[in-house]
Design an enzyme around this catalytic site. Sequence first.
Site, mmCIF file in Angstrom:
data_model
loop_
_atom_site.group_PDB
_atom_site.id
_atom_site.type_symbol
_atom_site.label_atom_id
_atom_site.label_comp_id
_atom_site.label_asym_id
_atom_site.label_seq_id
_atom_site.Cartn_x
_atom_site.Cartn_y
_atom_site.Cartn_z
ATOM 1 N N PHE A 207 0.761 -1.262 0.247
ATOM 2 C CA PHE A 207 -0.057 0.010 -0.031
ATOM 3 C C PHE A 207 0.925 1.170 -0.121
ATOM 4 O O PHE A 207 1.926 1.200 0.489
ATOM 5 C CB PHE A 207 -1.025 0.096 1.127
ATOM 6 C CG PHE A 207 -0.475 -0.415 2.618
ATOM 7 C CD1 PHE A 207 0.280 0.515 3.314
ATOM 8 C CD2 PHE A 207 -0.493 -1.641 2.797
ATOM 9 C CE1 PHE A 207 0.680 0.192 4.545
ATOM 10 C CE2 PHE A 207 0.228 -2.155 4.055
ATOM 11 C CZ PHE A 207 0.726 -1.208 4.902
ATOM 12 N N HIS A 208 0.410 2.320 -0.736
ATOM 13 C CA HIS A 208 1.244 3.542 -1.034
ATOM 14 C C HIS A 208 0.117 4.802 -1.114
ATOM 15 O O HIS A 208 0.793 5.936 -1.113
ATOM 16 C CB HIS A 208 2.071 3.260 -2.177
ATOM 17 C CG HIS A 208 1.137 3.303 -3.195
ATOM 18 N ND1 HIS A 208 0.389 2.113 -3.826
ATOM 19 C CD2 HIS A 208 0.796 4.350 -4.167
ATOM 20 C CE1 HIS A 208 -0.054 2.417 -4.937
ATOM 21 N NE2 HIS A 208 0.143 3.698 -5.194
ATOM 22 N N ARG A 209 -0.975 4.587 -1.228
ATOM 23 C CA ARG A 209 -1.884 5.758 -1.586
ATOM 24 C C ARG A 209 -1.857 6.659 -0.426
ATOM 25 O O ARG A 209 -1.798 6.494 0.545
ATOM 26 C CB ARG A 209 -3.305 5.179 -2.315
ATOM 27 C CG ARG A 209 -3.151 4.532 -3.569
ATOM 28 C CD ARG A 209 -4.714 4.149 -3.987
ATOM 29 N NE ARG A 209 -4.507 3.680 -5.175
ATOM 30 C CZ ARG A 209 -4.828 4.289 -6.488
ATOM 31 N NH1 ARG A 209 -5.279 5.386 -6.354
ATOM 32 N NH2 ARG A 209 -4.906 3.525 -7.507
#
Length: 373
Positions: A207-209
């Site tokens: 995850f990165h958003r």
Amino acid sequence: MKLVSVIGARPQFVKVWAVARALHDYVDEVGRADLAHKIVHTGQHFEEAMSGSFFREFKLSEPDYNLGISGGSQASMVGRMVTALEEILLREKPDAVIVYGDTNSTLAGSIAAACLGIDIAHVESGLRSGDPRQPEEINRVTSDRLSRILFCPIEEAAELLRNEGIVDGVHLVGDVMVDSWCSFVEQRDEAFVQGLDMGPEFCLATFHRAENTNDLGRLAGILESLERLVAGGRPVVFPVHPRVRNLLAEGKVPAPAGVKMIEPVGYARILALQNAASLVLTDSGGIQKESYLFKTPCITVRDRTEWTPTLRGGCNRLVGADAEKIVAASEEIRENPPRNWNRELFGDGHAGDRIAGILWQSYSPSTLEVRLQ
């Protein structure tokens, strides 16, 4: 025919490979040599594991321009990119600018081209999450409004554009990421997965958003869910995005106990991890699609997704960032794994070829002569 592709983030390196290969194959097939395709790397993703390794794996030549622009707010980053891109486009004078997906680089490329009166071709057009607060939604909606040619990966995307009154220049071509997946799936790095020694029930987390990493409460909930999965007997491997790594290093959120945290990995390794995992937890659109192609169940740690077809039959579960809901969904999938997969949902692996043909028909010298009359 002169084209400029604007890219900046690792999903776009996967996409531009499919388009660049198809453009050159198309030119070879029709026996024409008058194609110039320049690639501009904004620098949005600049670290070796996020950028350089992908160029080597895909045997992409070095970008014609590397702007080295990263960091800062969405508005700040886009503004700096637009200024730099304007100078390049004035120098290159392309027939069209190709943008990809929904990143800040996409929006910057679209704005710079539009302000100079240059046509825009948007690859992966028409997708919507329905959340106007998301930076990605701002980027994709604005780019679609500015584009002359809109390449849709799925029928739902073309339908959404029609609902918004956009019908001219819309083409349903399939997903270019499937082209790359089909070409590289047999080259996935299984030895890397075996070396991690995670066992057959391991879960992959990515995850990165901004919606997750800018909200420390959401991020803490996701990390807690990973810790609880490990405590429940399900090992987790977690390639840590630089943004999350910095937050962990600064002590903004606690590191999840027992989770195997590794550096970001290249394409061959992420494909192998998705194929071998029993479950994927992600907020990435590309990972949602690739997991679907591998028939690996997915939990999307977002409140909305633009890839709604993956939700059919429970193949992908949209659960948000609440640890309780994430763990409950993982157990439900474990007990009742999805069975209704459709490998052709995102196309047949020839989206790039269709895009190349449409671009050639639109911008070959003979076509341009007719348009200028």
